[in-house]
Structure formats: C-alpha cells, structure tokens
Design an enzyme around this catalytic site. Sequence first.
Site, PDB file in Angstrom:
ATOM      1  N   VAL A 102      79.002 -18.151   4.169  1.00 49.43           N
ATOM      2  CA  VAL A 102      78.354 -19.451   3.977  1.00 49.43           C
ATOM      3  C   VAL A 102      79.110 -20.556   4.730  1.00 49.43           C
ATOM      4  O   VAL A 102      78.765 -21.721   4.640  1.00 49.43           O
ATOM      5  CB  VAL A 102      78.269 -19.808   2.465  1.00 49.43           C
ATOM      6  CG1 VAL A 102      77.441 -18.773   1.712  1.00 49.43           C
ATOM      7  CG2 VAL A 102      79.655 -19.944   1.824  1.00 49.43           C
ATOM      8  N   HIS A 118      73.292 -15.580   2.009  1.00 50.86           N
ATOM      9  CA  HIS A 118      73.784 -16.237   0.797  1.00 50.86           C
ATOM     10  C   HIS A 118      73.803 -17.756   0.889  1.00 50.86           C
ATOM     11  O   HIS A 118      74.432 -18.417   0.082  1.00 50.86           O
ATOM     12  CB  HIS A 118      75.187 -15.702   0.451  1.00 50.86           C
ATOM     13  CG  HIS A 118      75.186 -14.261   0.055  1.00 50.86           C
ATOM     14  ND1 HIS A 118      76.317 -13.470   0.031  1.00 50.86           N
ATOM     15  CD2 HIS A 118      74.167 -13.451  -0.347  1.00 50.86           C
ATOM     16  CE1 HIS A 118      75.989 -12.252  -0.366  1.00 50.86           C
ATOM     17  NE2 HIS A 118      74.695 -12.199  -0.590  1.00 50.86           N
ATOM     18  N   CYS A 147      70.256 -36.609  -5.054  1.00 52.14           N
ATOM     19  CA  CYS A 147      69.141 -36.660  -4.103  1.00 52.14           C
ATOM     20  C   CYS A 147      68.566 -38.082  -4.110  1.00 52.14           C
ATOM     21  O   CYS A 147      68.766 -38.830  -5.086  1.00 52.14           O
ATOM     22  CB  CYS A 147      68.089 -35.643  -4.552  1.00 52.14           C
ATOM     23  SG  CYS A 147      66.633 -35.564  -3.491  1.00 52.14           S
ATOM     24  N   CYS A 149      65.708 -38.825  -4.764  1.00 55.58           N
ATOM     25  CA  CYS A 149      64.772 -38.897  -5.902  1.00 55.58           C
ATOM     26  C   CYS A 149      65.509 -39.107  -7.222  1.00 55.58           C
ATOM     27  O   CYS A 149      64.885 -39.274  -8.270  1.00 55.58           O
ATOM     28  CB  CYS A 149      63.917 -37.625  -5.961  1.00 55.58           C
ATOM     29  SG  CYS A 149      64.787 -36.186  -6.628  1.00 55.58           S
ATOM     30  N   GLY A 186      83.745  -6.593   8.193  1.00 56.82           N
ATOM     31  CA  GLY A 186      84.419  -7.490   7.256  1.00 56.82           C
ATOM     32  C   GLY A 186      83.727  -7.706   5.928  1.00 56.82           C
ATOM     33  O   GLY A 186      83.817  -8.785   5.354  1.00 56.82           O
ATOM     34  N   SER A 188      83.211  -5.981   1.931  1.00 57.52           N
ATOM     35  CA  SER A 188      83.638  -4.951   0.975  1.00 57.52           C
ATOM     36  C   SER A 188      82.469  -4.052   0.587  1.00 57.52           C
ATOM     37  O   SER A 188      82.667  -3.030  -0.060  1.00 57.52           O
ATOM     38  CB  SER A 188      84.231  -5.620  -0.269  1.00 57.52           C
ATOM     39  OG  SER A 188      83.262  -6.472  -0.859  1.00 57.52           O
ATOM     40  N   ASN A 212      86.546  -2.755   9.552  1.00 57.49           N
ATOM     41  CA  ASN A 212      87.150  -3.293   8.335  1.00 57.49           C
ATOM     42  C   ASN A 212      88.623  -2.900   8.305  1.00 57.49           C
ATOM     43  O   ASN A 212      88.980  -1.828   8.788  1.00 57.49           O
ATOM     44  CB  ASN A 212      86.431  -2.745   7.087  1.00 57.49           C
ATOM     45  CG  ASN A 212      86.667  -3.617   5.856  1.00 57.49           C
ATOM     46  OD1 ASN A 212      87.806  -3.837   5.450  1.00 57.49           O
ATOM     47  ND2 ASN A 212      85.590  -4.121   5.269  1.00 57.49           N
TER      48      ASN A 212
HETATM   49  P1  OAD Z   1      84.873  -9.595   0.155  1.00 58.04           P
HETATM   50  O1  OAD Z   1      85.984 -10.555  -0.087  1.00 58.04           O
HETATM   51  O2  OAD Z   1      84.317  -8.853  -1.001  1.00 58.04           O
HETATM   52  O3  OAD Z   1      85.338  -8.505   1.212  1.00 58.04           O
HETATM   53  C1  OAD Z   1      85.985  -8.862   2.408  1.00 58.04           C
HETATM   54  C2  OAD Z   1      86.173  -7.599   3.219  1.00 58.04           C
HETATM   55  O4  OAD Z   1      86.743  -7.950   4.469  1.00 58.04           O
HETATM   56  C3  OAD Z   1      87.116  -6.562   2.586  1.00 58.04           C
HETATM   57  O5  OAD Z   1      86.507  -5.279   2.645  1.00 58.04           O
HETATM   58  C4  OAD Z   1      88.370  -6.627   3.462  1.00 58.04           C
HETATM   59  O6  OAD Z   1      89.000  -5.353   3.578  1.00 58.04           O
HETATM   60  C5  OAD Z   1      87.779  -7.051   4.778  1.00 58.04           C
HETATM   61  N1  OAD Z   1      88.683  -7.813   5.668  1.00 58.04           N
HETATM   62  C6  OAD Z   1      89.602  -8.757   5.353  1.00 58.04           C
HETATM   63  N2  OAD Z   1      90.180  -9.267   6.449  1.00 58.04           N
HETATM   64  C7  OAD Z   1      89.598  -8.642   7.509  1.00 58.04           C
HETATM   65  C8  OAD Z   1      89.727  -8.748   8.928  1.00 58.04           C
HETATM   66  N3  OAD Z   1      90.586  -9.593   9.488  1.00 58.04           N
HETATM   67  N4  OAD Z   1      88.952  -7.942   9.695  1.00 58.04           N
HETATM   68  C9  OAD Z   1      88.076  -7.078   9.145  1.00 58.04           C
HETATM   69  N5  OAD Z   1      87.905  -6.937   7.823  1.00 58.04           N
HETATM   70  C10 OAD Z   1      88.646  -7.707   7.015  1.00 58.04           C
HETATM   71  O7  OAD Z   1      83.733 -10.404   0.957  1.00 58.04           O
HETATM   72  P2  OAD Z   1      82.193 -10.049   1.142  1.00 58.04           P
HETATM   73  O8  OAD Z   1      81.993  -8.595   1.313  1.00 58.04           O
HETATM   74  O9  OAD Z   1      81.684 -10.949   2.192  1.00 58.04           O
HETATM   75  O10 OAD Z   1      78.907 -14.305  -2.256  1.00 58.04           O
HETATM   76  O11 OAD Z   1      81.611 -10.498  -0.253  1.00 58.04           O
HETATM   77  C11 OAD Z   1      80.236 -10.497  -0.482  1.00 58.04           C
HETATM   78  C12 OAD Z   1      79.814 -11.698  -1.287  1.00 58.04           C
HETATM   79  O12 OAD Z   1      80.573 -11.761  -2.488  1.00 58.04           O
HETATM   80  C13 OAD Z   1      80.076 -13.025  -0.600  1.00 58.04           C
HETATM   81  O13 OAD Z   1      79.040 -13.397   0.277  1.00 58.04           O
HETATM   82  C14 OAD Z   1      80.190 -13.971  -1.745  1.00 58.04           C
HETATM   83  C15 OAD Z   1      80.988 -13.135  -2.721  1.00 58.04           C
HETATM   84  O14 OAD Z   1      80.821 -13.436  -4.057  1.00 58.04           O
HETATM   85  C16 OAD Z   1      78.467 -15.585  -2.194  1.00 58.04           C
HETATM   86  O15 OAD Z   1      79.098 -16.496  -1.712  1.00 58.04           O
HETATM   87  C17 OAD Z   1      77.118 -15.787  -2.750  1.00 58.04           C
END
Ligand code: OAD
Length: 239
Positions: A102, A118, A147, A149, A186, A188, A212
């Site tokens: 985001v 997201h 807002c 409004c 990148g 999880s 990753n």
């Molecule tokens: P996470 O914090 O769950 O996962 C981040 C991932 O990036 C992990 O698997 C790390 O191993 C990997 N990582 C970290 N540094 C890295 C690097 N330099 N190069 C490659 N990989 C790396 O984040 P998301 O999977 O994005 O929701 O999480 C999903 C959603 O959960 C997010 O969009 C957010 C959160 O709650 C909202 O904001 C709505």
Amino acid sequence: MEIDKELKEKITSAKKVAVLTGAGVSAESGVPTFRGADGLWKSFRAEELATPEAFRRDPKLIWEWYDWRRSLIAPLSPNAGHFAIAEMEKRFDDFLLITQNVDGLHEKAGSRKLLELHGNIWKTRCVDEHTVRENRQTPLKELPPLCGCGAILRPHIVWFGESLEPAVIQKAIKTSQECDLFIVAGTSALVQPAASLAGMAKEAGAFVIEVNIEKTPISSIVDVSYRGKSGEILPQLVV
Ligand code: OAD
C-alpha cells in the site's frame, strides 16, 4: 544466483506476464514488513489497528498509526526490485503487476500497469460517500481527517475481515490464470486471497518463479524458488 539458458528462454519467450509482490519487495527501501522479525505485527496487534471494528471504536487512534506509517514511508525511495518490475512492464506488451503493498513505491518507480489489491496508504475514502481521494499530507493536520461532506475519512486500505473489491480480485485471478509467466516476490503467502494466486497461475499452466529471503508455503509448488533479496534477484530476471 545463476540464471541458466533455459530460464532465460522461459522469460524472454513469455507473452503474458504477471508479477505479485508483497512487503518484502519494499523492505530494502526501509518499509517495515508485517511478519518478519521486525515486522509491524510483532509490535502491534492487527485486530486493534487494521479492522473495521477498531476504526469504529477509535478512528483517531487508527489514523495516528496510519499517520505514523505515512510519515515513515514518505521520504523513502523505490529500490532496485521496484525498478526491475517497472522495466519488465516495458518489455512485455501484456503485463500486470499485482501488489499487496500500500506504500505507493511501485508507482514511484514507474509502474503503471498496477493492481493494488489492498488499497493505497496515500488515498482516503469517505465512510458515507465512499469517494476515494489522494491525500499526501504528512503529518495530517486533523485526526481523523474529514470529508467535505462532514463525514470521517478512512484510509483506503483493505482491513482484516473486509473483502477485496470484486473487480480488483477478479482481474487478479483472471490475469494469474491467463499468464504464461508468473513472478511472486517478497510475500509470506499467508494472506488470502493473494496467497492463492501463484497456485492458480501454476495450475493453469504458467511458469512460476518465486523470490524470497525465506521458504514460504508456496515454495514447494513453484517452478523455481530463489532464496535472496528481491532488490538483488529481480534485476537479474530482466533479461
Ligand atoms: P509479510 O510481512 O507477511 O511477508 C513479507 C515477506 O517478504 C516474507 O516472506 C519475508 O521472508 C520476505 N522478505 C523480507 N525481506 C525481503 C527481501 N529483501 N527480499 C525478498 N523477500 C523479502 O508481508 P505480505 O506477504 O506482503 O495487509 O503480507 C500480506 C498482507 O498482510 C499485507 O498486504 C498486509 C498484511 O497484513 C494489508 O495491509 C491489508
């Protein structure tokens, strides 16, 4: 990391390309991830800050948290991973970047064919009129912001317990199922429905590459899983 001839050929011959990113792609820019050792969900409770119930209970508190995150992100720059993805967009006619991030850094790096699953921390949404507007004021002058409004504005973010915009997730699914190359970096792969997109792409016949620093639940189903930083590996996939 070695990009062999066969993989190079897979990449250069691809006609429809989709990339899915998560917080790890922005980590090298200085944006905290959610689930890593220093991840946001290690210090903050998601249910107290990232749910519609929490916002109804205390909109000022939620906005203080978003205002802090916006101030943290505002001065940051895209890294080599973001730029590599923006470059891929130029190389393939049929390309879509699907991001869970985001922070707006993909756009800052030049990505235009971009689906923000997201939402975006730089946008607000009126709780009554549902109008989405860009808002880059950091720090915000009033919390919660209002807002025109008179109603409260909320961050234009999908919170836990909320559904993704149907048109957005439908486009993400369709693109994942129709592409022939899918790169997932990148993330999880723990948050649905984004976590299922790589599997959908694979099942529909795409070649799937994961990037990753750690093994994830989808590492075993992809074709190639590179263990390393996205800022170092993604540029090597621009062949
Ligand atoms: P996470 O914090 O769950 O996962 C981040 C991932 O990036 C992990 O698997 C790390 O191993 C990997 N990582 C970290 N540094 C890295 C690097 N330099 N190069 C490659 N990989 C790396 O984040 P998301 O999977 O994005 O929701 O999480 C999903 C959603 O959960 C997010 O969009 C957010 C959160 O709650 C909202 O904001 C709505």
